[in-house]
Design a protein around this motif. Structure first.
Motif, PDB file in Angstrom:
ATOM      1  N   LEU A 133      54.230  75.203 -21.214  1.00 43.54           N
ATOM      2  CA  LEU A 133      53.486  75.010 -22.125  1.00 43.54           C
ATOM      3  C   LEU A 133      52.855  76.164 -22.570  1.00 43.54           C
ATOM      4  O   LEU A 133      52.686  77.301 -21.844  1.00 43.54           O
ATOM      5  N   MET A 134      52.407  76.133 -23.686  1.00 44.73           N
ATOM      6  CA  MET A 134      51.880  77.483 -24.217  1.00 44.73           C
ATOM      7  C   MET A 134      50.507  77.806 -23.281  1.00 44.73           C
ATOM      8  O   MET A 134      49.619  77.019 -23.174  1.00 44.73           O
ATOM      9  N   GLN A 136      50.417  78.494 -20.073  1.00 41.45           N
ATOM     10  CA  GLN A 136      50.438  77.627 -18.712  1.00 41.45           C
ATOM     11  C   GLN A 136      49.825  78.389 -17.648  1.00 41.45           C
ATOM     12  O   GLN A 136      50.092  79.614 -17.694  1.00 41.45           O
ATOM     13  N   GLU A 140      43.893  79.264 -21.679  1.00 41.57           N
ATOM     14  CA  GLU A 140      44.391  79.165 -22.837  1.00 41.57           C
ATOM     15  C   GLU A 140      45.282  78.099 -22.858  1.00 41.57           C
ATOM     16  O   GLU A 140      46.121  78.090 -24.052  1.00 41.57           O
ATOM     17  N   GLN A 141      45.660  77.404 -21.947  1.00 43.23           N
ATOM     18  CA  GLN A 141      46.706  76.392 -22.059  1.00 43.23           C
ATOM     19  C   GLN A 141      46.622  75.350 -22.999  1.00 43.23           C
ATOM     20  O   GLN A 141      45.615  74.753 -23.389  1.00 43.23           O
ATOM     21  N   GLN A 142      47.777  75.060 -23.870  1.00 39.41           N
ATOM     22  CA  GLN A 142      47.735  74.126 -24.645  1.00 39.41           C
ATOM     23  C   GLN A 142      49.033  73.265 -24.577  1.00 39.41           C
ATOM     24  O   GLN A 142      49.851  73.440 -23.811  1.00 39.41           O
ATOM     25  N   LEU A 143      48.835  71.865 -24.996  1.00 37.65           N
ATOM     26  CA  LEU A 143      49.785  70.988 -24.815  1.00 37.65           C
ATOM     27  C   LEU A 143      51.007  71.304 -25.841  1.00 37.65           C
ATOM     28  O   LEU A 143      51.436  70.206 -26.668  1.00 37.65           O
ATOM     29  N   ILE A 144      51.488  72.361 -25.909  1.00 37.94           N
ATOM     30  CA  ILE A 144      52.659  72.790 -26.901  1.00 37.94           C
ATOM     31  C   ILE A 144      53.895  73.512 -26.132  1.00 37.94           C
ATOM     32  O   ILE A 144      53.745  74.446 -25.670  1.00 37.94           O
ATOM     33  N   THR A 154      53.674  82.707 -23.031  1.00 41.75           N
ATOM     34  CA  THR A 154      53.412  82.575 -24.463  1.00 41.75           C
ATOM     35  C   THR A 154      54.703  83.021 -25.054  1.00 41.75           C
ATOM     36  O   THR A 154      55.625  83.881 -24.549  1.00 41.75           O
ATOM     37  N   SER A 158      58.084  77.823 -30.786  1.00 42.24           N
ATOM     38  CA  SER A 158      57.835  76.542 -30.247  1.00 42.24           C
ATOM     39  C   SER A 158      58.917  75.911 -29.813  1.00 42.24           C
ATOM     40  O   SER A 158      59.890  76.152 -30.387  1.00 42.24           O
ATOM     41  N   SER A 182      55.409  70.101 -18.594  1.00 42.97           N
ATOM     42  CA  SER A 182      56.226  70.550 -20.045  1.00 42.97           C
ATOM     43  C   SER A 182      57.180  69.500 -20.249  1.00 42.97           C
ATOM     44  O   SER A 182      57.919  69.382 -21.185  1.00 42.97           O
TER      45      SER A 182
END
Length: 561
Positions: A133-134, A136, A140-144, A154, A158, A182
């Motif tokens: 995950l971006m 992780q 700043e973790q994002q569900l991407i 990072t 994607s 992820s």
């Protein structure tokens, strides 16, 4: 003019619907053949068959006139072409590999947009990348899902973008999931594109800790969750599982192998959630040569393949790869190693003259399952029997043929033993029998697993070794000793001199990953009297059903005098 068309303008015809055209033709055809169909009864069947053939010919003619000679879509060559499913084997997809895993080329760590473009423009067959995950494990973790390998979390690309580029080029790919979080989101992206993905797809994760895992920072993925999600969300794929490992340091120069506990724990996990997809094991190439017995046994238990992986900083001798090629079927091992190592290996992989003599020596010492049979005393007994090694818990292995030992032609039984998952050992609980391996000599075929008559040679977890008679004519006696050390493994050699003497030699190495050439400095010699020389069987069993005993390189040879 045929009745299915009418004139609109000179030279131009307007076509009626096909149903109307057929309806117009059939009555006229019937008026022609009807009288003939009403002939004698004995000719009726022949007449019906002929009429059906005529009707089919008329239908084909009308179809071609109606559709401007276009075949139905279902019969078009484009649609008849089979599209591979993502669970297709790499060797079935890349026929140029000639069913040899060494013929498949890989590229490792394609985690950036630039690296992906270069890989797609190359002639490499399989592209491997890592998914997380971006951001992780950060604020700043994002569900991407993005393409990155920890500690990097990072990326400039994607997973969705990565897949949209890969699907256009017909290359197989492997996704290594570096976090449990992820997996589900990534599989959703794959599912959205599944109609466009007709290449081999490997879904990979390290689900157990292996050698030196504590020295690194990589975390394992939840194995049961990983296999469940892969089976339900994207079942048409190959599952690749492995262990988190770390290259040994100078301070810990040992530990560079997969031990019996590693492979047995992996098998236990797979039995909890058996995958229906094809299965391969990710194995560190620098560890594999010292783990051949364990890995060969695991493949036999699961019918899986091996994928050798090698981080760029690992030192893998070419001889190790040649050894693995010699020990495993060529279709069962893939080489996901750096391009420089793969290129050097490709130059010599088929040269028979480069095989060291040690390769053949190992074959001579291998356990031959064909010479043994399993004897059960009750249901539910556990023996994992491979072709060159065996894991025992209960039950009995008995030789299929008898052996004859004499003073002039003694017989030697030798092998390696490793104990795993045991709960107690010699001396810890005097009220319970010690855990260990018992090798019985001079056994009659009628012996039962729970009541064996013979000469019992016992090797215990805590170092106790013992020779004793069990219902054998002659002196009822025993002799025992204690082998120093703490490693739960032994190399042993038992020599039967026929009439009156048996010698048990046992060596306990400092570490179980160091069981090479052994000097048997600890031996006990057992003397017997009034023994009649004739042919006997040999049996092996675990003393009590606690944990498991792994036995490999177990063989029966003519002893040197």
């Amino acid at each position: 003019m045929w009745p299915y068309a009418k004139t609109v303008h000179p030279g131009r015809q307007q076509k009626l619907p096909l149903s109307a055209a057929v309806a117009a033709v059939v009555p006229r055809l019937w008026r022609l053949v009807g009288p003939w169909m009403r002939g004698p009864r004995e000719n009726r069947m022949r007449q019906i068959v002929v009429f059906q053939i005529l009707m089919f010919a008329v239908f084909v003619y009308v179809w071609f006139r109606f559709s401007a000679a276009v075949w139905p879509k279902i019969f078009s060559s484009k649609d008849l072409k089979l599209k591979p499913s993502p669970d297709i084997s790499l060797l079935d997809y890349f026929l140029s590999a000639d069913h040899d895993g060494a013929g498949i080329s890989w590229i490792y760590g394609v985690n950036s947009r630039k690296a992906l473009v270069e890989a797609l423009q190359s002639d490499v067959m399989v592209i491997e990348a890592d998914v997380i995950l971006m951001g992780q494990y950060t604020a700043e973790q994002q569900l991407i899902p993005v393409m990155a390998h920890p500690p990097v979390v990072t990326s400039d690309i994607s997973l969705a973008e990565w897949l949209n580029l890969v699907k256009l080029h017909g290359k197989a790919f492997k996704l290594n999931f570096k976090s449990s979080e992820s997996i589900e989101l990534s599989l959703q992206k794959l599912t959205e594109l599944q109609d466009d993905l007709h290449v081999p797809i490997h879904l990979s994760a390290n689900i157990l800790n292996g050698a030196n895992a504590h020295l690194g920072v990589e975390k394992t993925v939840d194995g049961l969750q990983f296999m469940r999600l892969c089976s339900t969300s994207f079942p048409h794929s190959t599952i690749a599982v492995g262990w988190v490992t770390k290259r040994p340091t100078e301070e810990t120069s040992y530990g560079g192998r997969y031990n019996w506990t590693d492979v047995k724990t992996m098998l236990d996990l797979l039995e909890k959630s058996p995958p229906e997809q094809p299965l391969t094991f990710n194995v560190r190439a620098s560890f594999a040569r010292r783990s051949v017995s364990q890995l060969k046994w695991l493949l036999e238990m699961t019918r899986a393949t091996l994928t050798l992986i090698s981080p760029p900083d690992d030192d893998v001798p070419i001889e190790d790869l040649l050894y693995l090629r010699h020990k495993f079927p060529r279709h069962s091992v893939f080489y996901d190693v750096p391009s420089s190592l793969k290129a050097a290996f490709d130059l010599v992989k088929n040269r028979e003259d480069l095989k060291p003599s040690s390769f053949l020596d190992d074959e001579r010492l291998a356990f031959d399952v064909g010479k043994w049979k399993v004897v059960h005393s009750q249901e539910g007994e556990t023996i994992y029997l491979g072709t060159q090694s065996v894991l025992l818990q209960t039950g009995l292995l008995l030789t299929k043929a008898e052996y004859l030992a004499t003073r002039t032609q003694p017989v030697r039984i030798q092998g390696r033993v490793e104990f795993l998952n045991y709960e107690y050992g010699d001396g810890e609980d005097p009220s319970r029998a010690p855990v260990g391996l018992a090798v019985f000599l001079r056994v009659t075929q009628s012996s039962r697993p729970d009541s064996i008559s013979g000469i019992r040679c016992f090797m215990g977890v805590k170092g106790m070794i013992r020779i004793e008679t069990r219902g054998v004519p002659g002196s009822d006696s025993e002799l025992q000793a204690v082998i120093p050390g703490s490693a739960p493994c032994f190399v042993f050699k038992i020599t039967d001199y026929g009439d009156d003497k048996i010698v048990l030699g046992v060596k306990r190495p400092k570490r179980c990953d160091d069981m090479g050439v052994i000097d048997f400095e600890n031996e006990i010699s057992f003397q017997m009297t009034d023994i009649t020389t004739h042919s006997w069987y040999i049996a092996i069993k675990q003393s009590v059903p606690i944990g498991f005993t792994a036995v490999d390189q177990f063989n029966i040879l003519a002893a040197d005098i």
